[in-house]
Design an enzyme around this catalytic site. Sequence first.
Site, PDB file in Angstrom:
ATOM      1  N   ASP A  52       0.850  -1.196   0.000  1.00 11.42           N
ATOM      2  CA  ASP A  52       0.000   0.000   0.000  1.00 11.42           C
ATOM      3  C   ASP A  52       0.893   1.256   0.000  1.00 11.42           C
ATOM      4  O   ASP A  52       2.014   1.215   0.551  1.00 11.42           O
ATOM      5  CB  ASP A  52      -0.886  -0.049   1.264  1.00 11.42           C
ATOM      6  CG  ASP A  52      -2.094   0.862   1.168  1.00 11.42           C
ATOM      7  OD1 ASP A  52      -2.487   1.235   0.054  1.00 11.42           O
ATOM      8  OD2 ASP A  52      -2.663   1.187   2.235  1.00 11.42           O
ATOM      9  N   GLY A  64      -9.877   4.824   1.739  1.00 12.77           N
ATOM     10  CA  GLY A  64     -10.481   5.552   2.851  1.00 12.77           C
ATOM     11  C   GLY A  64     -11.888   5.113   3.202  1.00 12.77           C
ATOM     12  O   GLY A  64     -12.740   5.945   3.534  1.00 12.77           O
ATOM     13  N   ALA A  65     -12.147   3.807   3.165  1.00  8.26           N
ATOM     14  CA  ALA A  65     -13.516   3.322   3.422  1.00  8.26           C
ATOM     15  C   ALA A  65     -13.954   3.521   4.880  1.00  8.26           C
ATOM     16  O   ALA A  65     -15.152   3.578   5.155  1.00  8.26           O
ATOM     17  CB  ALA A  65     -13.631   1.850   3.049  1.00  8.26           C
ATOM     18  N   SER A  66     -12.995   3.650   5.799  1.00  7.31           N
ATOM     19  CA  SER A  66     -13.376   3.810   7.216  1.00  7.31           C
ATOM     20  C   SER A  66     -14.184   5.083   7.404  1.00  7.31           C
ATOM     21  O   SER A  66     -13.788   6.155   6.926  1.00  7.31           O
ATOM     22  CB  SER A  66     -12.134   3.875   8.101  1.00  7.31           C
ATOM     23  OG  SER A  66     -11.400   2.694   7.982  1.00  7.31           O
ATOM     24  N   ASN A  98     -10.412   0.041  -0.348  1.00  5.70           N
ATOM     25  CA  ASN A  98      -9.368  -0.061   0.684  1.00  5.70           C
ATOM     26  C   ASN A  98      -9.906   0.303   2.057  1.00  5.70           C
ATOM     27  O   ASN A  98     -10.516   1.367   2.220  1.00  5.70           O
ATOM     28  CB  ASN A  98      -8.238   0.926   0.369  1.00  5.70           C
ATOM     29  CG  ASN A  98      -7.306   0.423  -0.699  1.00  5.70           C
ATOM     30  OD1 ASN A  98      -7.660  -0.446  -1.478  1.00  5.70           O
ATOM     31  ND2 ASN A  98      -6.106   0.969  -0.731  1.00  5.70           N
TER      32      ASN A  98
HETATM   33  P1  13P Z   1      -9.016   4.037   5.946  1.00  5.84           P
HETATM   34  O1  13P Z   1      -7.991   3.994   7.026  1.00  5.84           O
HETATM   35  O2  13P Z   1      -9.817   5.303   5.956  1.00  5.84           O
HETATM   36  O3  13P Z   1      -9.896   2.835   5.961  1.00  5.84           O
HETATM   37  O4  13P Z   1      -8.242   4.048   4.560  1.00  5.84           O
HETATM   38  C1  13P Z   1      -7.468   2.916   4.227  1.00  5.84           C
HETATM   39  C2  13P Z   1      -6.786   3.053   2.920  1.00  5.84           C
HETATM   40  O5  13P Z   1      -7.263   3.709   2.018  1.00  5.84           O
HETATM   41  C3  13P Z   1      -5.523   2.323   2.759  1.00  5.84           C
HETATM   42  O6  13P Z   1      -4.880   2.598   1.570  1.00  5.84           O
END
Ligand code: 13P
Length: 286
Positions: A80, A207-209, A228
């Site tokens: 990543d 950035g799904a979180s 992700n």
């Molecule tokens: P989050 O931490 O918001 O889930 O994002 C993860 C990400 O995009 C890892 O590349």
Amino acid sequence: MLVKTIEVVQEARHRGVAIGAFNTYNLELTRAIVETAEALSQPIILQLGVSAIKAGGEPLALATLAAARIARVPVAVHLDHCSNMSLIEQCFDWGFSSALADGSHLPYAENMAFTRQAVEVATRFDGTIEAELGYLAGTEDGVTVEEVESSLTDPMQAHEFVVESGAALLAVSIGNVHGYIPNPPPLDFERLAQVLTQVKVPLVLHGASGMVKEDIQRAISMGIAKLNINTEVRTAFLKAIAAWGVRVGGNPDPRKKGHDLLDLMQEAIASTQEVVESTIQTCSLL
Ligand code: 13P
């Protein structure tokens, strides 16, 4: 079984769903992710970030690959966000299937040159490069909504960037951020639609979180093929450890039921699995 990232992403795109890409930091997180994928009979991607590799080194990289190889579902292993070409090469040499060559902080021409070079490296290993165009901000940057909005992916530039760099996947910036920020901006679905008309390779949403499920599924229905997630999974693991600490107190006695290291790890795995399960279901549009 260990598979190629591009194959599982393309297969997900073909089915109109996304593949979940989960960051891991240790064997327990890896087990939580892989065992959940096996229980749901779904392919997944395990991702290692640069900080995880710095902390865990080659043993962590090789353990992640081993977990993928013996999994009963297709599992790809991905590096990543990496802006270090030597580490990208090292990961492909270890057997990773793909890497995010992250030149998004660089001026456009430098990002292009960096991504092209990464594609050359990946090609030698039959690997895949994910590129990033438009800066993906994160909590660690102390980011403001204005900053997020000024760094979104330009659809026409994205077309040129993918064609000329040779990247096989593109991470887009459409208002998504890493981690949790207070009052995040809405996702720019119109921009996503424009990027989709310009770019033929599969798109990745980071950035799904903290993102609402409806937004994620709308983006997937439009064409996002890799999703992700990191912070939400990691936080579930940390919360389980914190709860264990409160319950057991300051002087754990491994002889007592529920106090041993293995008990702690099992609790952390179980709480992580709930997040992984719901993410995989979201990716499958369930
Ligand atoms: P989050 O931490 O918001 O889930 O994002 C993860 C990400 O995009 C890892 O590349």
